[in-house]
Design a protein around this motif. Structure first.
Motif, short mmCIF file in Angstrom:
data_model
loop_
_atom_site.label_atom_id
_atom_site.label_comp_id
_atom_site.label_asym_id
_atom_site.label_seq_id
_atom_site.Cartn_x
_atom_site.Cartn_y
_atom_site.Cartn_z
N SER A 1 0.83 -1.21 0.00
CA SER A 1 0.00 0.00 0.00
C SER A 1 0.86 1.26 0.00
N GLU A 2 1.98 1.20 0.73
CA GLU A 2 2.89 2.35 0.76
C GLU A 2 3.50 2.58 -0.62
N GLU A 3 3.86 1.50 -1.29
CA GLU A 3 4.45 1.63 -2.63
C GLU A 3 3.43 2.15 -3.62
N ILE A 4 2.18 1.73 -3.49
CA ILE A 4 1.14 2.22 -4.39
C ILE A 4 0.96 3.72 -4.23
N VAL A 5 0.97 4.18 -2.98
CA VAL A 5 0.84 5.62 -2.72
C VAL A 5 2.01 6.36 -3.36
N GLU A 6 3.22 5.82 -3.21
CA GLU A 6 4.41 6.45 -3.78
C GLU A 6 4.34 6.46 -5.31
N MET A 7 3.87 5.35 -5.90
CA MET A 7 3.76 5.26 -7.35
C MET A 7 2.77 6.28 -7.89
N GLN A 8 1.64 6.42 -7.21
CA GLN A 8 0.65 7.40 -7.63
C GLN A 8 1.18 8.82 -7.49
N ALA A 9 1.93 9.06 -6.42
CA ALA A 9 2.50 10.40 -6.21
C ALA A 9 3.51 10.72 -7.31
N ARG A 10 4.35 9.74 -7.66
CA ARG A 10 5.33 9.96 -8.73
C ARG A 10 4.63 10.23 -10.06
N ARG A 11 3.55 9.49 -10.32
CA ARG A 11 2.83 9.68 -11.57
C ARG A 11 2.22 11.07 -11.65
N ARG A 12 1.63 11.51 -10.52
CA ARG A 12 1.05 12.86 -10.50
C ARG A 12 2.13 13.91 -10.68
N THR A 13 3.27 13.70 -10.02
CA THR A 13 4.38 14.66 -10.12
C THR A 13 4.87 14.77 -11.55
N LEU A 14 5.03 13.62 -12.22
CA LEU A 14 5.50 13.63 -13.61
C LEU A 14 4.49 14.30 -14.53
N THR A 15 3.22 13.98 -14.35
CA THR A 15 2.19 14.58 -15.19
C THR A 15 2.16 16.09 -15.03
#
Length: 501
Positions: A225-239
């Motif tokens: 769950s922590e990795e999913i949150v980090e992955m989503q945050a990275r995706r938002r940051t990149l977008t």
């Protein structure tokens, strides 16, 4: 000093070797135990600094970290070599070989055999889907790092027919816990690829002939769950960054980069390498893999005063030959890297040459057969971390990029593409060709020096339009941000001054 557990880095090795140089006797012992590979030990005793593996009450010497004057040490190991060797030795201690049937006339391969043979196969050209696929240095590095991870390296003495899905599942779970989800996915993919290669290409020798490929059904573990949150945050940051970061921001970043390189004495390959990425949109691997003999000062078919850079198929993601026209300012970046590297190495090591445009200055003390090396691709990322003040070994603790939107090296391609897409007179095919979005299939019937190849296959005229527009825009943004066109430390580059006029 008492024994300590640390991340064994170059600084730790330097501390140990400095103590060894000052040692008067062999009475005092200093030990460093690694936090990443708990079994790896560095010991300084007297004049010698030695690598050990300690596990299950056993201690095994695997090499030395310093060469004593007058001696020739064949077992002198760098940190990377010590880690790889330690993983192999630890695997033998932790997982003794499984028994082989006494009646087996042809013993199967162990995982260690497969590791060696599969990695050797990756260094040779392969035939895939009716065409030659050149070897990829990036893939070779990825496989080497994946197989060196302790949970996988522990398979070394295991016979391939004895390897089970439970063994592999547990190993990948350990990789996930120690290195994260992405590392687990990549490691499993390469292990499965190696086993499939052994079954299909070396079935009899490997002992897998007639085996059902049970590994094909294995899937990597789900991210936490922590990795999913980090992955989503990275995706938002990149977008968000793809929209927020523009050419003016890139110009301002280069101003900070130049200032940082001056105060921190950054190596030529890193300093000029970031400039090159900014002006060409090259992927970081192809940037550092540019050979000097493929940097042409004159483009015989192109514009007056322009140069040309070329990469062989194995250096490109699309595995096709790639050419790029170089405006004077961009050609000066490459020449600046060569000039500064040559001047620095001449002062420290005398007359030594390199085949790389962006060469590493940390070449000595390595394998003599691989002494001349280019800057490591991830070094450019490490440089950005140092500018942000988050690099563990860096002296800077201030974020020099705090006033800018989030940035990564790969983002340059989006920034350049967005700008050029809106620039008048720049053909869309030129943008795509410049950024190598769609590598053309090389026609082997055409000699690579013909006008037809230059125009039809490489689309160099269209690339030149895109390169000119992007170079002019980036120079203007850099000057607007208060920058002064950089010069080499060896001597001023007249091409830069002309380009800025």
């Amino acid at each position: 000093m008492p024994s300590v557990r640390v991340d064994i880095t170059a600084e730790v090795v330097k501390t140990a070797t400095d103590l060894a140089k000052k040692a008067k006797d062999s009475e005092t012992i200093s030990d460093w135990f690694d936090i990443r590979q708990h079994y790896l030990q560095l010991r300084q005793r007297g004049k010698q600094v030695t690598w050990y593996v300690r596990a299950r009450g056993r201690s095994q010497r695997i090499g030395v970290a310093n060469a004593i004057r007058g001696d020739y040490d064949r077992d002198l190991l760098s940190i990377k070599q010590a880690r790889d060797r330690a993983a192999e030795v630890y695997a033998g201690i932790e997982a003794p070989p499984k028994k082989v049937s006494a009646g087996d006339p042809s013993p199967a391969w162990t995982w260690s055999d497969l590791d060696r043979e599969y990695q050797a196969s990756l260094t040779e050209p392969r035939w895939r889907a009716g065409r030659v696929k050149p070897p990829s240095k990036g893939t070779q590095d990825d496989v080497r790092l994946a197989f060196a991870k302790p949970p996988v390296a522990a398979f070394a003495p295991t016979l391939l027919p004895a390897l089970t899905s439970l063994d592999l599942t547990r190993a990948i779970e350990k990789v996930h816990a120690e290195n994260g989800h992405r590392a687990a996915c990549k490691t499993l993919a390469y292990v499965k690829s190696a086993l499939t290669w052994a079954l299909s290409k070396r079935g009899e020798k490997s002992g897998l002939h007639g085996t059902m490929p049970w590994w094909s059904a294995l899937r990597p573990p789900d991210p936490t769950s922590e990795e999913i949150v980090e992955m989503q945050a990275r995706r938002r940051t990149l977008t968000q960054a793809k929209v927020a970061f523009g050419v003016d921001h890139l110009g301002a970043l280069l101003v900070e980069h130049e200032s940082f390189c001056t105060t921190e004495n950054i190596s030529p390959g890193i300093r000029w390498g970031l400039w090159w990425v900014a002006f060409t949109g090259n992927r970081r691997f192809s940037t550092v893999a540019l050979e000097r003999e493929r940097l042409l000062q004159v483009d015989e078919f192109g514009r007056d005063g322009w140069g040309r850079a070329a990469w062989p198929p194995e250096m490109m993601k699309g595995k096709s030959e790639f050419w790029l026209p170089l405006p004077p300012a961009v050609r000066a970046i490459a020449n600046g890297s060569i000039e500064d590297w040559t001047a620095q190495i001449r002062r420290s090591h005398g007359e030594i040459d390199s085949k790389w445009v962006f060469a590493s200055t940390r070449r000595h003390g390595r394998d003599p057969e691989n002494d001349d090396v280019a800057v490591y691709p991830n070094s450019l990322n490490a440089h950005l971390r140092a500018m942000r003040g988050v690099k563990k070994s860096g002296r800077n603790k201030d974020n020099k990029l705090a006033g800018l939107p989030w940035f990564s090296l790969h983002l340059v391609r989006s920034v350049a593409g967005n700008y050029l897409d809106a620039a008048p007179g720049v053909p869309k095919v030129g943008i795509s060709a410049m950024l190598a979005h769609a590598d053309e299939e090389t026609d082997d019937r055409l000699a690579p020096t013909t006008k037809a190849f230059y125009v039809s296959n490489q689309r160099m005229p269209e690339k030149a339009i895109a390169m000119e527009a992007w170079s002019e825009a980036l120079i203007a943004a850099y000057l607007k941000a208060g920058g002064t066109m950089p010069t080499t430390k060896a001597k001023a580059h007249a091409a830069w001054a002309r380009a800025a006029e």
